[in-house]
Design a protein around this motif. Structure first.
Motif, PDB file in Angstrom:
ATOM      1  N   VAL A 109       6.367   6.131 -13.603  1.00  0.00           N
ATOM      2  CA  VAL A 109       6.501   6.505 -12.075  1.00  0.00           C
ATOM      3  C   VAL A 109       6.851   5.133 -11.162  1.00  0.00           C
ATOM      4  N   THR A 110       6.455   4.259 -11.697  1.00  0.00           N
ATOM      5  CA  THR A 110       6.754   2.800 -10.779  1.00  0.00           C
ATOM      6  C   THR A 110       8.231   2.358 -11.079  1.00  0.00           C
ATOM      7  N   ASP A 111       8.740   3.007 -12.178  1.00  0.00           N
ATOM      8  CA  ASP A 111      10.094   2.590 -12.272  1.00  0.00           C
ATOM      9  C   ASP A 111      11.130   3.281 -11.105  1.00  0.00           C
ATOM     10  N   VAL A 112      10.637   4.660 -11.015  1.00  0.00           N
ATOM     11  CA  VAL A 112      11.238   5.444 -10.017  1.00  0.00           C
ATOM     12  C   VAL A 112      11.082   4.895  -8.580  1.00  0.00           C
ATOM     13  N   ILE A 113       9.979   4.362  -8.360  1.00  0.00           N
ATOM     14  CA  ILE A 113       9.795   3.915  -6.988  1.00  0.00           C
ATOM     15  C   ILE A 113      10.497   2.647  -6.651  1.00  0.00           C
ATOM     16  N   LYS A 114      10.570   1.799  -7.720  1.00  0.00           N
ATOM     17  CA  LYS A 114      11.412   0.786  -7.615  1.00  0.00           C
ATOM     18  C   LYS A 114      12.856   1.011  -7.277  1.00  0.00           C
ATOM     19  N   ARG A 115      13.367   1.945  -8.015  1.00  0.00           N
ATOM     20  CA  ARG A 115      14.856   2.255  -7.940  1.00  0.00           C
ATOM     21  C   ARG A 115      15.146   3.055  -6.565  1.00  0.00           C
ATOM     22  N   LEU A 116      14.263   3.868  -6.236  1.00  0.00           N
ATOM     23  CA  LEU A 116      14.371   4.554  -4.916  1.00  0.00           C
ATOM     24  C   LEU A 116      14.406   3.315  -3.670  1.00  0.00           C
ATOM     25  N   VAL A 117      13.335   2.472  -3.769  1.00  0.00           N
ATOM     26  CA  VAL A 117      13.521   1.642  -2.524  1.00  0.00           C
ATOM     27  C   VAL A 117      14.466   0.369  -2.832  1.00  0.00           C
ATOM     28  N   GLN A 118      14.143  -0.334  -3.890  1.00  0.00           N
ATOM     29  CA  GLN A 118      15.015  -1.443  -4.108  1.00  0.00           C
ATOM     30  C   GLN A 118      16.549  -1.182  -4.308  1.00  0.00           C
TER      31      GLN A 118
ATOM     32  N   GLY B  21      -3.375  10.403  -9.904  1.00  0.00           N
ATOM     33  CA  GLY B  21      -3.183  10.540 -11.555  1.00  0.00           C
ATOM     34  C   GLY B  21      -4.233   9.706 -12.342  1.00  0.00           C
ATOM     35  N   PRO B  22      -3.746   9.138 -13.337  1.00  0.00           N
ATOM     36  CA  PRO B  22      -4.875   8.238 -14.062  1.00  0.00           C
ATOM     37  C   PRO B  22      -5.051   7.298 -13.182  1.00  0.00           C
ATOM     38  N   MET B  23      -6.264   6.498 -13.398  1.00  0.00           N
ATOM     39  CA  MET B  23      -6.676   5.352 -12.938  1.00  0.00           C
ATOM     40  C   MET B  23      -5.591   4.169 -13.052  1.00  0.00           C
ATOM     41  N   ILE B  24      -4.986   4.035 -14.077  1.00  0.00           N
ATOM     42  CA  ILE B  24      -4.078   2.984 -14.512  1.00  0.00           C
ATOM     43  C   ILE B  24      -2.877   3.134 -14.003  1.00  0.00           C
ATOM     44  N   MET B  25      -2.439   4.383 -13.791  1.00  0.00           N
ATOM     45  CA  MET B  25      -1.250   4.576 -13.173  1.00  0.00           C
ATOM     46  C   MET B  25      -1.459   4.319 -11.705  1.00  0.00           C
ATOM     47  N   MET B  26      -2.389   4.660 -10.879  1.00  0.00           N
ATOM     48  CA  MET B  26      -2.597   4.572  -9.466  1.00  0.00           C
ATOM     49  C   MET B  26      -2.800   2.939  -9.348  1.00  0.00           C
ATOM     50  N   LYS B  27      -3.550   2.267 -10.246  1.00  0.00           N
ATOM     51  CA  LYS B  27      -3.556   0.786 -10.037  1.00  0.00           C
ATOM     52  C   LYS B  27      -2.251   0.153  -9.904  1.00  0.00           C
ATOM     53  N   PHE B  28      -1.248   0.565 -10.754  1.00  0.00           N
ATOM     54  CA  PHE B  28       0.090  -0.251 -11.035  1.00  0.00           C
ATOM     55  C   PHE B  28       0.886   0.352  -9.932  1.00  0.00           C
ATOM     56  N   VAL B  29       0.643   1.700  -9.260  1.00  0.00           N
ATOM     57  CA  VAL B  29       1.597   2.004  -8.395  1.00  0.00           C
ATOM     58  C   VAL B  29       1.143   1.442  -7.018  1.00  0.00           C
ATOM     59  N   CYS B  30      -0.245   0.926  -6.873  1.00  0.00           N
ATOM     60  CA  CYS B  30      -0.650   0.341  -5.728  1.00  0.00           C
ATOM     61  C   CYS B  30      -0.382  -1.203  -5.680  1.00  0.00           C
ATOM     62  N   LEU B  31      -0.125  -1.968  -7.001  1.00  0.00           N
ATOM     63  CA  LEU B  31       0.136  -3.290  -7.170  1.00  0.00           C
ATOM     64  C   LEU B  31       1.748  -3.217  -6.510  1.00  0.00           C
ATOM     65  N   LEU B  32       2.448  -2.205  -6.892  1.00  0.00           N
ATOM     66  CA  LEU B  32       3.942  -2.162  -6.591  1.00  0.00           C
ATOM     67  C   LEU B  32       3.962  -2.021  -4.990  1.00  0.00           C
ATOM     68  N   THR B  33       3.241  -1.034  -4.541  1.00  0.00           N
ATOM     69  CA  THR B  33       3.537  -0.721  -2.926  1.00  0.00           C
ATOM     70  C   THR B  33       2.794  -1.562  -2.244  1.00  0.00           C
ATOM     71  N   LYS B  34       1.794  -2.391  -2.712  1.00  0.00           N
ATOM     72  CA  LYS B  34       1.427  -3.540  -1.829  1.00  0.00           C
ATOM     73  C   LYS B  34       2.338  -4.399  -1.664  1.00  0.00           C
ATOM     74  N   GLU B  35       3.229  -4.811  -2.614  1.00  0.00           N
ATOM     75  CA  GLU B  35       4.339  -5.766  -2.722  1.00  0.00           C
ATOM     76  C   GLU B  35       5.364  -5.018  -2.043  1.00  0.00           C
ATOM     77  N   LEU B  36       5.777  -3.967  -1.848  1.00  0.00           N
ATOM     78  CA  LEU B  36       6.628  -3.381  -0.952  1.00  0.00           C
ATOM     79  C   LEU B  36       6.397  -3.140   0.384  1.00  0.00           C
ATOM     80  N   GLY B  37       5.296  -3.134   0.628  1.00  0.00           N
ATOM     81  CA  GLY B  37       4.826  -3.267   2.006  1.00  0.00           C
ATOM     82  C   GLY B  37       4.563  -1.762   2.465  1.00  0.00           C
TER      83      GLY B  37
END
Length: 296
Positions: free
Chosen positions: A174-183, A196-212
């Motif tokens: 899902v993080t790949d899709v977020i990157k594509r949509l934003v970047q 979703g699974p905690m590990i998924m939410m962790k990496f989504v949050c790492l990405l969205t924090k970077e993206l603001g």
């Protein structure tokens, strides 16, 4: 007794149940959950609310068979009943209380991973009913584990589906899709809701924090009593102790200590781990679950 009016298989070991629970249906809101018991001596199982019909007095739950109790639930059919159906529990999604005109001005992205698609659905449906179009990303390991696609397409503004193995639509996380949509596509979002699974939410949050992008997550640690007494769902959020069942389940994802939450969840599954957590956490551990001995 709480009668099951519909039982449907969504994917391998994932099934949907409509349950007659008029009180819960009357008061529940997106983001909340229920606790069910199959019989008088059965295990208390927390389940997120996937849908509700206030007129019919029914609540829809989606369950994945991962233990003995949920495995037994897999064989329930219309006409069977739950002994207990307690809820709604937890706090509703924060946008329920937000000014509707302000909410309509925001660009919102929902991300559902695996079984997390089920609790994402009522939130997206609520947005649709308020006339708000939102973007939705749904991720699954493979096409065969994808759930609620048709229902989500009916309420999402734009739906993006991705599978880990590339067996359906996009390939990747899902993080790949977020990157594509934003970047790559230049989309901007004021808010992301990831479940979703905690590990998924962790990496989504790492990405969205970077993206603001402000991000809300729905935490799903081990729960026992659903009232904050047992301490099983204890979390650290912004250096404060929280309990997912009463303070959440939704929190600011950029403040959640995911590594601690995942480690703690693993420890709580063993007697030795529970004893160690009780020793470390002292008076803040709580007690009353009948498992860790905190009520003795």
């Amino acid at each position: 007794m709480y009668k099951i009016t519909r039982a449907e298989t969504l994917a391998d070991n994932i099934f949907l149940l409509d349950v007659e629970a008029p009180r819960a249906a009357r008061y529940c809101e997106p983001g909340q959950f229920v606790i069910v018991k199959m019989d008088e001596k059965g295990e208390r199982i927390p389940l997120t609310i996937c849908n509700y019909d206030r007129e019919k007095g029914t609540v829809t739950i989606v369950v994945q068979a991962i233990g003995s109790s949920t495995e037994k639930m897999k064989y329930l059919k219309a006409g069977d009943s739950f002994h207990d159906f307690m809820g709604p529990l937890g706090q509703p999604s924060e946008f329920i209380k937000e000014d509707l005109n302000s909410l309509k001005k925001k660009k919102i992205l929902f991300v559902g991973g695996g079984l997390g698609t089920a609790p994402v659905y009522p939130q997206v449906k609520w947005m649709h009913e308020q006339g708000i179009d939102v973007d939705v990303i749904v991720g699954a390991k493979t096409k065969d584990l994808l759930i609620l696609e048709e229902e989500m397409r009916a309420v999402a503004g734009n739906l993006y589906i991705t599978t880990d193995d590339g067996s359906y639509e996009n390939k990747g996380m899902v993080t790949d899709v977020i990157k594509r949509l934003v970047q790559e596509e230049g989309q901007t979002y004021d808010l992301c809701v990831a479940i979703g699974p905690m590990i998924m939410m962790k990496f989504v949050c790492l990405l969205t924090k970077e993206l603001g992008i402000h991000t809300i997550v729905s935490m799903n640690p081990v729960m026992v009593d659903g009232t904050g007494m047992c301490g099983a769902c204890r979390l650290t959020v912004g250096n404060e102790v929280k309990f997912a069942c009463v303070d959440g389940p939704e929190f600011d994802g950029h403040l959640v200590n995911f590594d601690e939450a995942m480690k703690r969840q693993q420890m709580y599954r063993t007697e030795e781990g529970r004893a160690l957590l009780k020793f470390r956490e002292g008076d803040t551990h709580h007690g009353g679950c009948g498992i860790c001995g905190g009520d003795e």
